[in-house]
Scaffold this motif. Sequence first.
Motif, mmCIF file in Angstrom:
data_model
loop_
_atom_site.group_PDB
_atom_site.id
_atom_site.type_symbol
_atom_site.label_atom_id
_atom_site.label_comp_id
_atom_site.label_asym_id
_atom_site.label_seq_id
_atom_site.Cartn_x
_atom_site.Cartn_y
_atom_site.Cartn_z
ATOM 1 N N ASN A 1 0.830 -1.209 0.000
ATOM 2 C CA ASN A 1 0.000 0.000 0.000
ATOM 3 C C ASN A 1 0.861 1.255 0.000
ATOM 4 N N ARG A 2 0.202 2.377 -0.321
ATOM 5 C CA ARG A 2 0.835 3.692 -0.327
ATOM 6 C C ARG A 2 -0.129 4.717 0.275
ATOM 7 N N ILE A 3 0.424 5.693 0.979
ATOM 8 C CA ILE A 3 -0.385 6.731 1.631
ATOM 9 C C ILE A 3 -1.080 7.614 0.602
ATOM 10 N N ILE A 4 -2.306 8.027 0.937
ATOM 11 C CA ILE A 4 -2.999 9.083 0.206
ATOM 12 C C ILE A 4 -3.498 10.090 1.232
ATOM 13 N N SER B 1 6.516 11.099 -14.407
ATOM 14 C CA SER B 1 7.354 10.837 -13.268
ATOM 15 C C SER B 1 8.710 11.479 -13.578
ATOM 16 N N PRO B 2 9.715 11.477 -12.797
ATOM 17 C CA PRO B 2 9.885 10.779 -11.524
ATOM 18 C C PRO B 2 9.043 11.402 -10.412
ATOM 19 N N CYS B 3 8.666 10.591 -9.478
ATOM 20 C CA CYS B 3 7.708 11.023 -8.461
ATOM 21 C C CYS B 3 8.329 11.341 -7.112
ATOM 22 N N SER B 4 9.633 11.156 -6.958
ATOM 23 C CA SER B 4 10.352 11.584 -5.754
ATOM 24 C C SER B 4 9.750 11.034 -4.473
ATOM 25 N N GLY B 5 9.218 9.828 -4.555
ATOM 26 C CA GLY B 5 8.787 9.119 -3.357
ATOM 27 C C GLY B 5 7.410 9.459 -2.843
ATOM 28 N N HIS B 6 6.638 10.279 -3.577
ATOM 29 C CA HIS B 6 5.293 10.596 -3.073
ATOM 30 C C HIS B 6 4.243 10.569 -4.187
ATOM 31 N N THR C 1 13.794 14.076 -8.249
ATOM 32 C CA THR C 1 14.284 15.305 -8.859
ATOM 33 C C THR C 1 14.871 16.177 -7.758
ATOM 34 N N ALA C 2 15.604 17.210 -8.142
ATOM 35 C CA ALA C 2 16.261 18.062 -7.152
ATOM 36 C C ALA C 2 15.257 18.771 -6.248
ATOM 37 N N ASP C 3 14.105 19.173 -6.807
ATOM 38 C CA ASP C 3 13.101 19.857 -5.991
ATOM 39 C C ASP C 3 12.026 18.922 -5.458
ATOM 40 N N GLU C 4 12.134 17.636 -5.787
ATOM 41 C CA GLU C 4 11.225 16.588 -5.321
ATOM 42 C C GLU C 4 9.790 16.778 -5.800
ATOM 43 N N HIS C 5 9.603 17.498 -6.907
ATOM 44 C CA HIS C 5 8.310 17.549 -7.575
ATOM 45 C C HIS C 5 8.346 16.637 -8.798
#
Length: 376
Positions: free
Chosen positions: A48-51, A336-341, A316-320
């Motif tokens: 699962n993943r958080i929403i 993507s990339p989705c930077s973990g979220h 990504t560098a800004d995580e967006h």
Amino acid sequence: MAAYDVIVVGLGGMGSSACWQLARRGERVLGIERFDIGHQMGSSHGFNRIIRLAYFEHPAYVPLLRRAYALWRETEGLAGEQLLFITGSLDAGPAGSRVVEGSLASCAEHGLEHALLDAASVNARFPGYRLPAGHEAVYQGEGGFVASERAILAHLSLAIGAGAEIHAREKVIAVEPGNGRVTVVTDRGRYEAGRVVVSAGGWISDLVPELAGKAVAERQVLGWFQPKQPELFAPARFPVSNLLTEEGHFYQFPSWGIPGFKIGLYHHLHEHGHPDALSREPTEADEALLRRAVARYFPEADGPTLRLAACLFTNTADEHFVIDRANGAPEVIVASPCSGHGFKFASVVGEILADLATDRTPPFDLSLFSLARLAD
């Protein structure tokens, strides 16, 4: 050479959703996955993943989340199984921290019902938590989790039912735009399409030159631990959470899928590299890092280890995110990339990608996710 309207490269969260959204519109779709359908090598396994709606990362994500919730509910109805589980969510950290203040900003801008709780209130209301004095948390009742592995299979089952063609265990070697069309070269053949969606997760920079060195794969490890008091970590009593501490930024889930409390640490041991070179085998050091946080902040979950699993972030560098057309090649859509979220957004990002691949204008402001922002 077989021809399609759209080819989707990578069938994880975003790619599986894009296949479904395209197929339901009557597009001739080919989806290609280098591993098995439902594999353990990427970013979406681990049950699962958080929403969450109270989005501390940036208020611009909230409109996408509203649509994501609606699409997850629609997908549940079409697939005939529950995918979205509501537990409430906590964004917690020291008073004034970016997690707390960012969450409050999103709530204020978008009128989200919420409560700001001090540490003592959190610990009393949700006794699986042991937040230290000086911490506070934004509680938002619509948070929860998506059954990520089930969701990928649901999207692909729906896509196949709507006519999509799916190839697993086929590695894409190159994406070659030219003359208004795109050729996709794999280790099994060549295919042509009017548009290609590249949603290859950790491998995306292999196929999109603009992301070389800017979409960086990172090894993550998740842990599941047997609670001493299991009832405190049931979904009805334990909201999903982000917790910023002096040791780092942790994220937590109630017991579900595996009968144990689940925890991870953003950027874990800061191990970066090509995804083929990053180990998927958890170690004692991985376990010890997570267990220290369990013992300090969730002591009633500090029982035997039940499971450890490694997955990937692609940062990504800004995580967006990146959701855009490739530079100079509008036939190639990059996701993507989705930077973990990112997984929580998969349902709506699939719809956005289908819009871009069929030359429609998505009804969202996507400027935060532009490819151009990453240019040197």
